[in-house]
Scaffold this motif. Structure first.
Motif, short mmCIF file in Angstrom:
data_model
loop_
_atom_site.label_atom_id
_atom_site.label_comp_id
_atom_site.label_asym_id
_atom_site.label_seq_id
_atom_site.Cartn_x
_atom_site.Cartn_y
_atom_site.Cartn_z
N LEU A 268 0.80 -1.22 0.00
CA LEU A 268 0.00 0.00 0.00
C LEU A 268 0.83 1.27 0.00
O LEU A 268 1.84 1.37 0.70
CB LEU A 268 -0.93 0.02 1.22
N ASP A 269 0.38 2.22 -0.78
CA ASP A 269 0.84 3.60 -0.68
C ASP A 269 -0.31 4.44 -0.13
O ASP A 269 -1.48 4.00 -0.11
CB ASP A 269 1.28 4.13 -2.04
N GLU A 270 -0.01 5.65 0.29
CA GLU A 270 -1.01 6.52 0.90
C GLU A 270 -2.20 6.71 -0.04
O GLU A 270 -2.05 7.05 -1.22
CB GLU A 270 -0.39 7.88 1.21
N GLY A 271 -3.38 6.42 0.47
CA GLY A 271 -4.61 6.62 -0.29
C GLY A 271 -5.07 5.44 -1.10
O GLY A 271 -6.18 5.47 -1.67
N ASP A 272 -4.28 4.38 -1.17
CA ASP A 272 -4.73 3.17 -1.88
C ASP A 272 -5.93 2.57 -1.15
O ASP A 272 -5.93 2.47 0.07
CB ASP A 272 -3.60 2.13 -1.95
N GLU A 273 -6.91 2.13 -1.91
CA GLU A 273 -8.13 1.57 -1.32
C GLU A 273 -8.03 0.05 -1.20
O GLU A 273 -7.50 -0.63 -2.09
CB GLU A 273 -9.34 1.96 -2.15
N VAL A 274 -8.57 -0.45 -0.10
CA VAL A 274 -8.57 -1.88 0.19
C VAL A 274 -10.01 -2.35 0.33
O VAL A 274 -10.73 -1.90 1.24
CB VAL A 274 -7.78 -2.19 1.48
N LEU A 275 -10.44 -3.25 -0.54
CA LEU A 275 -11.79 -3.78 -0.46
C LEU A 275 -11.83 -4.90 0.58
O LEU A 275 -11.05 -5.86 0.50
CB LEU A 275 -12.24 -4.33 -1.82
N ILE A 276 -12.73 -4.75 1.55
CA ILE A 276 -12.82 -5.71 2.66
C ILE A 276 -14.27 -6.16 2.79
O ILE A 276 -15.12 -5.40 3.25
CB ILE A 276 -12.34 -5.09 3.98
N PRO A 277 -14.59 -7.39 2.35
CA PRO A 277 -15.96 -7.86 2.52
C PRO A 277 -16.39 -7.81 3.98
O PRO A 277 -15.63 -8.17 4.88
CB PRO A 277 -15.90 -9.31 2.01
#
Length: 415
Positions: A129-138
């Motif tokens: 991850l870099d700053e602002g990257d989005e992580v989809l978490i069910p």
């Protein structure tokens, strides 16, 4: 005077903010560990508390594993630093059991041994991850995923699932949540907290979708051996090989071998990711304790017979807790497919009165349960799922039945 008090409170808050980083000041404590700690504190004070909070097997670590650790203590080689990425023989064993159990062929050089599964997840997010990257978490999700992502500059994006779909995330839901900033998808099956187990076709479709859009997948396989009935575990990069170069697998000995306290997990991934995560670990913790690594090696090379015995007991408890929770007034519970958690809906209790309190949330219900029935459960708010409770059935049969019986009596008194 009131103004002076407010001014002092504001100044104090400013000082605290300056002393502690904003990133850590916003970090939520582990809700599951907090519930477990409260239950243990009440027990220590003489209260008859039954705890459904902690996700750890109640079995002792297999004797052969303990014996290996005892022998390792006497070997001076284990008294020294060893390679940051883990003992070579342990990394080889992890690669071998990954091929055997997940169907995923990897080399030992693609393995990083970590201080438990949480450490593997943190290292993986730090590497990706870099700053602002989005992580989809069910959602519902294990409490650590969003916090670990945010600590590493990521933006957690919950992807809702529903009880009507068995809490199985769909490609359609993932696509709706995807944006140009989406970097990583968290994939966990069997699921903590819901016990959901995704089928082969579902898993392959998710992997193909992630590959199509260049999204990394963090696959948590810690509960892979705890599946029940007709359900099977499927490793996403094994059934969707097109995503293998963008997949990171985390696992460990904690749940499978009743070794939560030994703190041995691992991360498997492409060489560049593993190298980056190893560099981080070299500056953060260095190698995992060698005695614990030797114990993990004994567990992985000792066969799965102890695992099968524990799984049979969990399966019996799973059926018992599912039946008894559905006998609680206002509660509905789907049958868990894997792991060792039940995740009942308590929507039918909300808005009612219990012990002189209006139950306006599952968090309130959890408070009343421990105060009035001496039963510790984790509210669904901790998992991004208000209106639910999580109960671990990794506790003795008699305690499980007594605890749910107390809940039945408590809920029967609701006005």
């Amino acid at each position: 005077m009131a103004g002076s008090a407010e001014h002092g409170s504001s100044s104090e808050a400013t000082v605290v903010a300056r002393r502690v980083s904003a990133r850590l000041a916003s970090l939520a404590p582990s809700a599951t560990l907090a519930v477990d700690a409260k239950a243990k504190a009440l027990k220590a004070a003489g209260e008859d508390v039954i705890g459904f909070g902690a996700g750890e097997p109640d079995f002792p670590t297999p004797p052969a594993v303990v014996a290996a650790a005892q022998a390792a203590c006497a070997d001076p080689a284990n008294h020294r630093y060893t390679p940051v990425a883990g003992l070579p023989e342990l990394r080889e064993a992890i690669a071998a059991v990954t091929a055997r159990d997940s169907g995923l062929e990897v080399s030992a050089s693609q393995v990083l041994v970590t201080n438990g599964g949480k450490h593997a997840i943190f290292n993986a997010f730090a590497a990706l991850l870099d700053e602002g990257d989005e992580v989809l978490i069910p959602a519902p999700y294990w409490t650590t995923y969003p916090e670990a992502a945010a600590l590493n500059g990521g933006v957690p994006v919950p992807v809702p699932t529903s009880a009507a779909d068995g809490f199985h995330v769909t490609v359609e839901a993932l696509e709706q949540a995807r944006t140009p900033r989406t970097k990583v998808l968290v994939h966990v099956s069997p699921s903590n907290p819901t016990g959901a187990v995704l089928g082969r076709e579902e898993t392959a479709a998710i992997g193909a979708w992630a590959a199509e859009h260049g999204i990394w997948v963090l696959c948590d396989e810690i509960y892979q051996h705890l599946v029940y009935g007709p359900h099977r575990f499927w490793s996403l990069p094994a059934v969707a090989p097109e995503i293998a170069d963008r997949a990171v697998v985390v696992n460990g000995v904690a749940k499978t071998y009743a070794m939560t306290g030994w703190r041995v997990g691992w991360l498997i991934g492409p060489p560049d990711v593993v190298s980056a995560a190893t560099n981080l670990q070299s500056q953060a913790t260095s190698n995992v304790a060698n005695v614990a690594q030797q114990a993990a090696l004994a567990a992985l090379t000792g066969g799965l017979e102890p695992v099968a015995a524990m799984r049979a007991v969990f399966d019996r408890r799973r059926q018992t807790i599912h039946r008894m929770l559905n006998e609680c007034p206002g509660v509905t519970c789907q049958e868990p497919e894997g792991a060792f958690y039940a995740f009942p809906s308590v929507e039918g209790v909300l808005g009612r009165q219990l012990a002189g309190r209006r139950i306006d949330s599952s968090a309130t219900l959890a408070e009343v349960a421990i105060e009035e029935a001496k039963v510790a459960v984790v509210p669904g708010e901790a998992f991004g799922a208000p209106g639910y409770l999580r109960l671990s059935y990794a506790l003795a049969d008699e305690d499980l039945q007594e605890g749910v019986s107390r809940l039945q009596k408590l809920l029967a008194s609701a006005g």
